[in-house]
Design a protein around this motif. Structure first.
Motif, mmCIF file in Angstrom:
data_model
loop_
_atom_site.group_PDB
_atom_site.id
_atom_site.type_symbol
_atom_site.label_atom_id
_atom_site.label_comp_id
_atom_site.label_asym_id
_atom_site.label_seq_id
_atom_site.Cartn_x
_atom_site.Cartn_y
_atom_site.Cartn_z
ATOM 1 N N PRO A 10 0.736 -1.174 0.161
ATOM 2 C CA PRO A 10 0.076 -0.094 -0.068
ATOM 3 C C PRO A 10 1.097 1.300 -0.020
ATOM 4 C CG PRO A 10 -0.035 -1.051 2.148
ATOM 5 C CD PRO A 10 0.786 -1.867 1.361
ATOM 6 N N GLU A 11 0.318 2.417 -0.530
ATOM 7 C CA GLU A 11 1.154 3.671 -0.417
ATOM 8 C C GLU A 11 1.588 3.762 1.065
ATOM 9 O OE1 GLU A 11 0.086 8.211 -0.902
ATOM 10 O OE2 GLU A 11 -0.975 6.957 -2.459
ATOM 11 N N ARG A 12 0.947 3.660 2.077
ATOM 12 C CA ARG A 12 1.679 3.881 3.611
ATOM 13 C C ARG A 12 1.617 2.476 3.952
ATOM 14 N NH1 ARG A 12 -0.639 9.569 5.942
ATOM 15 N NH2 ARG A 12 0.518 10.787 4.548
ATOM 16 N N LEU A 13 2.761 1.921 4.266
ATOM 17 C CA LEU A 13 2.919 0.494 4.984
ATOM 18 C C LEU A 13 3.395 0.978 6.534
ATOM 19 C CD1 LEU A 13 3.065 -2.525 4.525
ATOM 20 C CD2 LEU A 13 5.707 -2.231 3.972
ATOM 21 N N HIS A 14 2.689 -0.002 7.291
ATOM 22 C CA HIS A 14 3.042 0.455 8.750
ATOM 23 C C HIS A 14 4.615 0.190 9.065
ATOM 24 C CE1 HIS A 14 3.267 -0.224 13.137
ATOM 25 N NE2 HIS A 14 1.941 -0.014 13.134
ATOM 26 N N PRO A 15 5.131 1.267 9.892
ATOM 27 C CA PRO A 15 6.546 1.075 10.083
ATOM 28 C C PRO A 15 7.091 -0.069 10.576
ATOM 29 C CG PRO A 15 5.287 3.174 11.031
ATOM 30 C CD PRO A 15 4.242 2.090 10.502
ATOM 31 N N ILE A 16 6.461 -0.653 11.254
ATOM 32 C CA ILE A 16 7.057 -1.928 11.959
ATOM 33 C C ILE A 16 7.051 -3.071 10.558
ATOM 34 C CG2 ILE A 16 6.604 -3.911 13.504
ATOM 35 C CD1 ILE A 16 5.476 -1.846 15.491
ATOM 36 N N SER A 17 5.962 -3.092 9.944
ATOM 37 C CA SER A 17 6.074 -3.933 8.659
ATOM 38 C C SER A 17 7.135 -3.659 7.704
ATOM 39 C CB SER A 17 4.628 -3.873 8.012
ATOM 40 O OG SER A 17 3.767 -4.409 8.922
ATOM 41 N N GLU A 33 10.953 -15.504 10.522
ATOM 42 C CA GLU A 33 10.630 -14.344 11.297
ATOM 43 C C GLU A 33 9.801 -13.109 10.426
ATOM 44 O OE1 GLU A 33 12.911 -11.174 14.044
ATOM 45 O OE2 GLU A 33 14.053 -12.947 13.058
ATOM 46 N N PHE A 34 10.226 -13.163 9.220
ATOM 47 C CA PHE A 34 9.428 -12.213 8.256
ATOM 48 C C PHE A 34 8.037 -12.489 8.315
ATOM 49 C CE2 PHE A 34 7.771 -11.501 3.890
ATOM 50 C CZ PHE A 34 7.605 -9.960 4.146
ATOM 51 N N LEU A 35 7.924 -13.900 7.970
ATOM 52 C CA LEU A 35 6.261 -14.504 7.944
ATOM 53 C C LEU A 35 5.490 -14.090 9.101
ATOM 54 C CD1 LEU A 35 7.147 -17.363 5.506
ATOM 55 C CD2 LEU A 35 6.218 -15.273 4.748
ATOM 56 N N ARG A 36 6.215 -14.499 10.183
ATOM 57 C CA ARG A 36 5.549 -14.189 11.499
ATOM 58 C C ARG A 36 5.238 -12.976 11.998
ATOM 59 N NH1 ARG A 36 7.842 -16.553 17.149
ATOM 60 N NH2 ARG A 36 5.778 -15.931 18.460
ATOM 61 N N TRP A 37 6.113 -11.891 11.677
ATOM 62 C CA TRP A 37 5.983 -10.693 12.151
ATOM 63 C C TRP A 37 5.348 -9.362 11.035
ATOM 64 C CZ3 TRP A 37 5.085 -10.684 16.989
ATOM 65 C CH2 TRP A 37 5.929 -11.555 17.724
ATOM 66 N N PHE A 38 5.544 -9.790 9.893
ATOM 67 C CA PHE A 38 5.130 -8.621 8.759
ATOM 68 C C PHE A 38 3.649 -8.137 9.021
ATOM 69 C CE2 PHE A 38 3.698 -7.519 4.489
ATOM 70 C CZ PHE A 38 4.556 -6.325 4.472
ATOM 71 N N HIS A 39 2.969 -9.097 9.185
ATOM 72 C CA HIS A 39 1.426 -8.611 9.024
ATOM 73 C C HIS A 39 1.055 -8.513 10.652
ATOM 74 C CE1 HIS A 39 1.332 -12.954 10.281
ATOM 75 N NE2 HIS A 39 0.248 -12.564 10.824
ATOM 76 N N MET A 40 1.648 -8.599 11.509
ATOM 77 C CA MET A 40 1.305 -8.203 12.808
ATOM 78 C C MET A 40 0.465 -7.052 13.142
ATOM 79 S SD MET A 40 1.222 -11.215 14.201
ATOM 80 C CE MET A 40 1.128 -11.196 15.956
ATOM 81 N N PRO A 41 1.068 -5.897 12.621
ATOM 82 C CA PRO A 41 0.576 -4.696 12.838
ATOM 83 C C PRO A 41 -0.881 -4.411 12.230
ATOM 84 C CG PRO A 41 2.743 -4.312 12.257
ATOM 85 C CD PRO A 41 2.534 -5.580 11.919
ATOM 86 N N SER A 43 -3.503 -7.096 10.120
ATOM 87 C CA SER A 43 -3.988 -8.382 9.414
ATOM 88 C C SER A 43 -4.322 -8.347 7.890
ATOM 89 C CB SER A 43 -4.893 -9.261 10.417
ATOM 90 O OG SER A 43 -6.254 -8.482 10.287
ATOM 91 N N ALA A 44 -4.454 -7.321 7.593
ATOM 92 C CA ALA A 44 -4.854 -7.183 6.128
ATOM 93 C C ALA A 44 -3.557 -7.308 5.277
ATOM 94 C CB ALA A 44 -5.704 -5.880 5.737
ATOM 95 N N TYR A 45 -2.468 -7.175 5.872
ATOM 96 C CA TYR A 45 -1.049 -7.428 5.239
ATOM 97 C C TYR A 45 -0.675 -8.961 4.802
ATOM 98 C CZ TYR A 45 0.183 -2.648 6.431
ATOM 99 O OH TYR A 45 0.338 -1.109 6.579
ATOM 100 N N ARG A 46 -1.508 -9.794 5.274
ATOM 101 C CA ARG A 46 -1.180 -11.314 4.881
ATOM 102 C C ARG A 46 -1.161 -11.466 3.417
ATOM 103 N NH1 ARG A 46 -1.884 -15.550 8.930
ATOM 104 N NH2 ARG A 46 -2.092 -14.575 10.811
ATOM 105 N N PRO A 47 -2.148 -11.080 2.584
ATOM 106 C CA PRO A 47 -2.149 -11.070 1.088
ATOM 107 C C PRO A 47 -0.788 -10.447 0.605
ATOM 108 C CG PRO A 47 -4.260 -10.322 1.664
ATOM 109 C CD PRO A 47 -3.475 -10.153 3.016
ATOM 110 N N LEU A 48 -0.443 -9.440 1.172
ATOM 111 C CA LEU A 48 0.771 -8.608 0.876
ATOM 112 C C LEU A 48 2.013 -9.400 1.059
ATOM 113 C CD1 LEU A 48 0.497 -5.185 2.591
ATOM 114 C CD2 LEU A 48 -0.439 -5.821 0.229
#
Length: 59
Positions: A10-17, A33-41, A43-48
């Motif tokens: 997305p245009e603005r990705l959460h800073p932690i992700s 570790e990337f797969l575990r934590w990227f979408h945590m901030p 949950s709509a980031y799972r498809p990303l």
């Protein structure tokens, strides 16, 4: 960052992700570790995650 990966995000990705993505792409974070934590901030980031992984696998 690779242009094709930017197309997944997305245009603005959460800073932690953003941080996990950058560290993973640079090799500083393991894939698990990337797969575990990227979408945590956000949950709509799972498809990303799927999009990014597909692009990297095809590279």
């Amino acid at each position: 960052m690779r242009q094709d990966i930017l197309s997944c995000l997305p245009e603005r990705l959460h800073p932690i992700s953003q941080s996990y993505l950058e560290h993973w792409l640079s090799g500083d974070v393991a894939t698990a570790e990337f797969l575990r934590w990227f979408h945590m901030p956000n949950s709509a980031y799972r498809p990303l995650t799927d999009c990014v992984m597909a692009l990297v696998a095809g590279a």
